[in-house]
Motif scaffolding. Structure first.
Motif, mmCIF file in Angstrom:
data_model
loop_
_atom_site.group_PDB
_atom_site.id
_atom_site.type_symbol
_atom_site.label_atom_id
_atom_site.label_comp_id
_atom_site.label_asym_id
_atom_site.label_seq_id
_atom_site.Cartn_x
_atom_site.Cartn_y
_atom_site.Cartn_z
ATOM 1 N N ASP A 82 0.862 -1.187 0.000
ATOM 2 C CA ASP A 82 0.000 0.000 0.000
ATOM 3 C C ASP A 82 0.893 1.230 0.000
ATOM 4 O O ASP A 82 1.543 1.520 1.011
ATOM 5 C CB ASP A 82 -0.904 0.025 1.233
ATOM 6 N N VAL A 83 0.941 1.941 -1.127
ATOM 7 C CA VAL A 83 1.775 3.141 -1.236
ATOM 8 C C VAL A 83 0.963 4.262 -1.871
ATOM 9 O O VAL A 83 0.003 4.011 -2.601
ATOM 10 C CB VAL A 83 3.064 2.865 -2.057
ATOM 11 N N PRO A 84 1.360 5.513 -1.602
ATOM 12 C CA PRO A 84 0.613 6.649 -2.162
ATOM 13 C C PRO A 84 0.552 6.601 -3.691
ATOM 14 O O PRO A 84 1.519 6.228 -4.366
ATOM 15 C CB PRO A 84 1.431 7.863 -1.703
ATOM 16 N N GLY A 85 -0.604 6.952 -4.210
ATOM 17 C CA GLY A 85 -0.769 7.089 -5.653
ATOM 18 C C GLY A 85 -0.994 5.799 -6.410
ATOM 19 O O GLY A 85 -1.083 5.820 -7.636
ATOM 20 N N MET A 86 -1.065 4.678 -5.708
ATOM 21 C CA MET A 86 -1.287 3.394 -6.393
ATOM 22 C C MET A 86 -2.336 2.596 -5.627
ATOM 23 O O MET A 86 -2.454 2.729 -4.415
ATOM 24 C CB MET A 86 0.015 2.587 -6.474
ATOM 25 N N ALA A 87 -3.057 1.778 -6.350
ATOM 26 C CA ALA A 87 -4.008 0.873 -5.703
ATOM 27 C C ALA A 87 -3.229 -0.179 -4.908
ATOM 28 O O ALA A 87 -2.081 -0.489 -5.256
ATOM 29 C CB ALA A 87 -4.872 0.184 -6.758
ATOM 30 N N PRO A 88 -3.816 -0.715 -3.834
ATOM 31 C CA PRO A 88 -3.139 -1.799 -3.106
ATOM 32 C C PRO A 88 -2.782 -2.930 -4.074
ATOM 33 O O PRO A 88 -3.525 -3.221 -5.010
ATOM 34 C CB PRO A 88 -4.181 -2.258 -2.086
ATOM 35 N N MET A 89 -1.605 -3.533 -3.837
ATOM 36 C CA MET A 89 -1.123 -4.595 -4.725
ATOM 37 C C MET A 89 -0.790 -5.859 -3.941
ATOM 38 O O MET A 89 -0.301 -5.779 -2.816
ATOM 39 C CB MET A 89 0.145 -4.146 -5.465
ATOM 40 N N THR A 90 -1.028 -6.987 -4.584
ATOM 41 C CA THR A 90 -0.580 -8.277 -4.071
ATOM 42 C C THR A 90 0.869 -8.485 -4.525
ATOM 43 O O THR A 90 1.407 -7.704 -5.322
ATOM 44 C CB THR A 90 -1.437 -9.421 -4.638
ATOM 45 N N LYS A 91 1.460 -9.565 -4.072
ATOM 46 C CA LYS A 91 2.816 -9.880 -4.516
ATOM 47 C C LYS A 91 2.856 -10.045 -6.029
ATOM 48 O O LYS A 91 3.734 -9.489 -6.695
ATOM 49 C CB LYS A 91 3.328 -11.154 -3.840
ATOM 50 N N ALA A 92 1.917 -10.791 -6.571
ATOM 51 C CA ALA A 92 1.902 -11.029 -8.020
ATOM 52 C C ALA A 92 1.784 -9.719 -8.781
ATOM 53 O O ALA A 92 2.474 -9.508 -9.792
ATOM 54 C CB ALA A 92 0.769 -11.983 -8.389
ATOM 55 N N GLU A 93 0.922 -8.820 -8.318
ATOM 56 C CA GLU A 93 0.746 -7.533 -9.003
ATOM 57 C C GLU A 93 2.000 -6.663 -8.882
ATOM 58 O O GLU A 93 2.424 -6.041 -9.857
ATOM 59 C CB GLU A 93 -0.464 -6.804 -8.426
ATOM 60 N N ALA A 94 2.603 -6.633 -7.699
ATOM 61 C CA ALA A 94 3.808 -5.826 -7.499
ATOM 62 C C ALA A 94 4.970 -6.370 -8.333
ATOM 63 O O ALA A 94 5.726 -5.595 -8.932
ATOM 64 C CB ALA A 94 4.176 -5.785 -6.013
ATOM 65 N N LEU A 95 5.112 -7.700 -8.392
ATOM 66 C CA LEU A 95 6.172 -8.292 -9.214
ATOM 67 C C LEU A 95 5.939 -8.026 -10.696
ATOM 68 O O LEU A 95 6.875 -7.714 -11.433
ATOM 69 C CB LEU A 95 6.276 -9.798 -8.968
ATOM 70 N N ALA A 96 4.689 -8.141 -11.129
ATOM 71 C CA ALA A 96 4.381 -7.875 -12.542
ATOM 72 C C ALA A 96 4.744 -6.437 -12.895
ATOM 73 O O ALA A 96 5.341 -6.178 -13.946
ATOM 74 C CB ALA A 96 2.904 -8.150 -12.821
ATOM 75 N N PHE A 97 4.415 -5.494 -12.003
ATOM 76 C CA PHE A 97 4.765 -4.099 -12.243
ATOM 77 C C PHE A 97 6.282 -3.922 -12.271
ATOM 78 O O PHE A 97 6.822 -3.255 -13.152
ATOM 79 C CB PHE A 97 4.137 -3.190 -11.188
ATOM 80 N N ALA A 98 6.984 -4.534 -11.323
ATOM 81 C CA ALA A 98 8.456 -4.428 -11.271
ATOM 82 C C ALA A 98 9.091 -4.975 -12.545
ATOM 83 O O ALA A 98 10.084 -4.429 -13.036
ATOM 84 C CB ALA A 98 8.996 -5.156 -10.053
ATOM 85 N N ARG A 99 8.508 -6.024 -13.094
ATOM 86 C CA ARG A 99 9.089 -6.657 -14.283
ATOM 87 C C ARG A 99 8.815 -5.877 -15.576
ATOM 88 O O ARG A 99 9.450 -6.141 -16.583
ATOM 89 C CB ARG A 99 8.586 -8.098 -14.394
#
Length: 144
Positions: free
Chosen positions: A56-73
């Motif tokens: 949970d960070v400012p300016g972004m919707a809450p993310m799961t691990k899969a979503e955060a990894l997909a974004f990082a990649r």
């Protein structure tokens, strides 16, 4: 050999102190976390994050691990700076809470921006390894 009550108490205190992870262990994990973000190393982040991670960070919707990894990649976000400071660590058995300040400078979709956040990471020891189960950040309050 017969142990007296004072010796037993000292042994119990020592066992409790040495059973707890040292702050330096979490400072090391912070170094790994920060380096992985600067390097865009999603595999390193995958190893740090628990399967049920929530971000949970400012300016972004809450993310799961899969979503955060997909974004990082995607490589859409590149960090020029990713530094933590003012670290405080509290441990509660197999759970640890790490708080501090996070300063980032990044390029997202060819636009530069900077963040100055306060953060909380919750770690859980899973199969003997510390993994982040929750990461929350909010904007730092203005300096007085």
């Amino acid at each position: 050999m017969r142990l007296n009550l004072l010796t037993i108490a000292a042994l119990l205190v020592a066992a409790t102190v040495f059973a707890q992870p040292a702050t330096k262990d979490f400072i090391h994990l912070e170094t790994v976390w920060n380096g992985a973000h600067r390097a865009g190393d999603a595999d390193a982040l995958d190893r740090l994050w628990a399967s049920d991670l929530e971000v949970d960070v400012p300016g972004m919707a809450p993310m799961t691990k899969a979503e955060a990894l997909a974004f990082a990649r995607t490589g859409r976000m590149r960090f020029e700076r990713y530094e933590t400071s003012q670290i405080k660590v509290r441990t509660y058995g197999d759970t640890a809470v790490v708080t501090g300040r996070l300063q980032r400078a990044q390029t997202v979709d060819n636009r530069q921006r900077a963040d100055d956040w306060r953060f909380t990471k919750v770690y859980a020891r899973q199969a003997g390894t510390w993994r982040v189960v929750s990461f929350h950040a909010s904007d730092s309050p203005p300096s007085p």
